[in-house]
Design a protein around this motif. Sequence first.
Motif, PDB file in Angstrom:
ATOM      1  N   VAL A   1      -6.755 -37.036 -50.166  1.00 18.22           N
ATOM      2  CA  VAL A   1      -5.887 -36.395 -51.162  1.00 18.22           C
ATOM      3  C   VAL A   1      -4.528 -36.071 -50.553  1.00 18.22           C
ATOM      4  O   VAL A   1      -3.483 -36.245 -51.196  1.00 18.22           O
ATOM      5  N   ARG A   2      -4.514 -35.618 -49.312  1.00 17.53           N
ATOM      6  CA  ARG A   2      -3.254 -35.287 -48.637  1.00 17.53           C
ATOM      7  C   ARG A   2      -2.340 -36.505 -48.561  1.00 17.53           C
ATOM      8  O   ARG A   2      -1.122 -36.400 -48.766  1.00 17.53           O
ATOM      9  N   LEU A   3      -2.907 -37.664 -48.286  1.00 19.48           N
ATOM     10  CA  LEU A   3      -2.101 -38.880 -48.177  1.00 19.48           C
ATOM     11  C   LEU A   3      -1.441 -39.240 -49.502  1.00 19.48           C
ATOM     12  O   LEU A   3      -0.314 -39.746 -49.531  1.00 19.48           O
ATOM     13  N   VAL A   4      -2.133 -38.973 -50.607  1.00 17.92           N
ATOM     14  CA  VAL A   4      -1.510 -39.173 -51.917  1.00 17.92           C
ATOM     15  C   VAL A   4      -0.421 -38.126 -52.140  1.00 17.92           C
ATOM     16  O   VAL A   4       0.687 -38.438 -52.607  1.00 17.92           O
ATOM     17  N   SER A   5      -0.723 -36.895 -51.780  1.00 18.16           N
ATOM     18  CA  SER A   5       0.209 -35.783 -51.992  1.00 18.16           C
ATOM     19  C   SER A   5       1.527 -35.987 -51.256  1.00 18.16           C
ATOM     20  O   SER A   5       2.593 -35.634 -51.768  1.00 18.16           O
TER      21      SER A   5
ATOM     22  N   ASP B   1      -0.835 -44.127 -53.464  1.00 16.76           N
ATOM     23  CA  ASP B   1      -0.504 -43.939 -54.878  1.00 16.76           C
ATOM     24  C   ASP B   1      -1.663 -43.401 -55.699  1.00 16.76           C
ATOM     25  O   ASP B   1      -1.459 -42.767 -56.730  1.00 16.76           O
ATOM     26  N   PHE B   2      -2.894 -43.660 -55.245  1.00 19.31           N
ATOM     27  CA  PHE B   2      -4.061 -43.122 -55.945  1.00 19.31           C
ATOM     28  C   PHE B   2      -5.242 -43.084 -54.992  1.00 19.31           C
ATOM     29  O   PHE B   2      -5.205 -43.660 -53.900  1.00 19.31           O
TER      30      PHE B   2
ATOM     31  N   ARG C   1      -3.262 -31.045 -58.300  1.00 20.60           N
ATOM     32  CA  ARG C   1      -3.412 -30.346 -59.571  1.00 20.60           C
ATOM     33  C   ARG C   1      -2.104 -30.323 -60.347  1.00 20.60           C
ATOM     34  O   ARG C   1      -1.006 -30.332 -59.779  1.00 20.60           O
ATOM     35  N   THR C   2      -2.236 -30.334 -61.675  1.00 23.63           N
ATOM     36  CA  THR C   2      -1.118 -30.179 -62.598  1.00 23.63           C
ATOM     37  C   THR C   2      -1.543 -29.140 -63.637  1.00 23.63           C
ATOM     38  O   THR C   2      -2.596 -28.522 -63.514  1.00 23.63           O
ATOM     39  N   ASP C   3      -0.742 -28.975 -64.664  1.00 22.13           N
ATOM     40  CA  ASP C   3      -1.128 -28.077 -65.747  1.00 22.13           C
ATOM     41  C   ASP C   3      -2.145 -28.718 -66.687  1.00 22.13           C
ATOM     42  O   ASP C   3      -2.697 -28.056 -67.556  1.00 22.13           O
TER      43      ASP C   3
ATOM     44  N   ALA D   1      -4.645 -35.410 -63.079  1.00 18.64           N
ATOM     45  CA  ALA D   1      -4.066 -35.040 -61.787  1.00 18.64           C
ATOM     46  C   ALA D   1      -2.722 -35.749 -61.629  1.00 18.64           C
ATOM     47  O   ALA D   1      -2.301 -36.524 -62.489  1.00 18.64           O
ATOM     48  N   LYS D   2      -2.054 -35.507 -60.512  1.00 19.49           N
ATOM     49  CA  LYS D   2      -0.758 -36.144 -60.262  1.00 19.49           C
ATOM     50  C   LYS D   2      -0.888 -37.645 -60.060  1.00 19.49           C
ATOM     51  O   LYS D   2       0.089 -38.383 -60.184  1.00 19.49           O
TER      52      LYS D   2
END
Length: 302
Positions: free
Chosen positions: A84-88, A93-94, A117-119, A272-273
């Motif tokens: 997840v960190r690598l995407v962040s 890209d996913f 996370r997003t809204d 998610a983002k």
Amino acid sequence: MINSLSDLLKAAQTQKKMRLVVAAAQDLDVLKAVSEAKQSNIIDGILVGDEEKIRTLAEENNIDLTQFRVIHKQDLMEAALEAVRLVSIGEADFVMKGILDTSILLKAVLDKEIGLRTDSLLSHVMVYEAEKYHKLLFLTDGGMNISPTLEDKKGILMNAIQSAKALGNKEVKVACLAAKEKVNEKMPATVDGAELKQLAMEGYFGEGVIVEGPIAFDLAVSKEAAEIKGYKSSVAGETDIILVPTIEVGNGIGKALTYMAKSKSAGIIMGAKAPVVLVSRADDSETKLYSIALGSVIAANS
């Protein structure tokens, strides 16, 4: 518009190549799917997980690991967080689920510091290619949200519409599933279906979205059934998205399509983002490959 999973693979091959990271990649079917996706020019890949197991599986099955970056993280939670960190930070890209529980990956996705996370509400979207249906069928949510409220269903529907539009559907037709077409206060699915239809008519879900509800499954997917029953709707027999009222309904329909109708499928988490490729550990490498293609196309077009 993409009307089959083979079309989806072609679309993923002809667009910009996307970067995939796999969390806990020490799984043979995952490695086969990621390798085929790489060889098909769909993705560049990063494999996070138990490096010794990954390399042993690759060697035993003639999978070339030189085409991937491998990051050793033996602990499953650490593997999920690193993926997840690598995407962040923009190095991928996913993300895709490997051989770990969904809850572990989602905990990483929702991490407050490095998560995605997003809204938006997270929700699961399955895409099915059924032999007796003339286009791809999106099913949501049979994998995450147990008993969604009306507000939840708005978010679930927004995510599914985004995924359908990413696949080229300029007009998206939605069926809000229920057991009957008349609103009955004792049947919440009928009430919510009518509310969502009204919201769509007011433009809540954007242009080109037609929502019908409440509507039963047969009318959603069969023009013949609609004609016999005298039911008139532009969605009848032309449904793109089936919105189910509870997780049990979605789970049951999905598994019936897979195990009884032998439908091909792909799965993704939206909201998610970045897309999160999520398939069952029981799914074969073909399903995982289609899911990678789905994530790639959505990542490129969202």
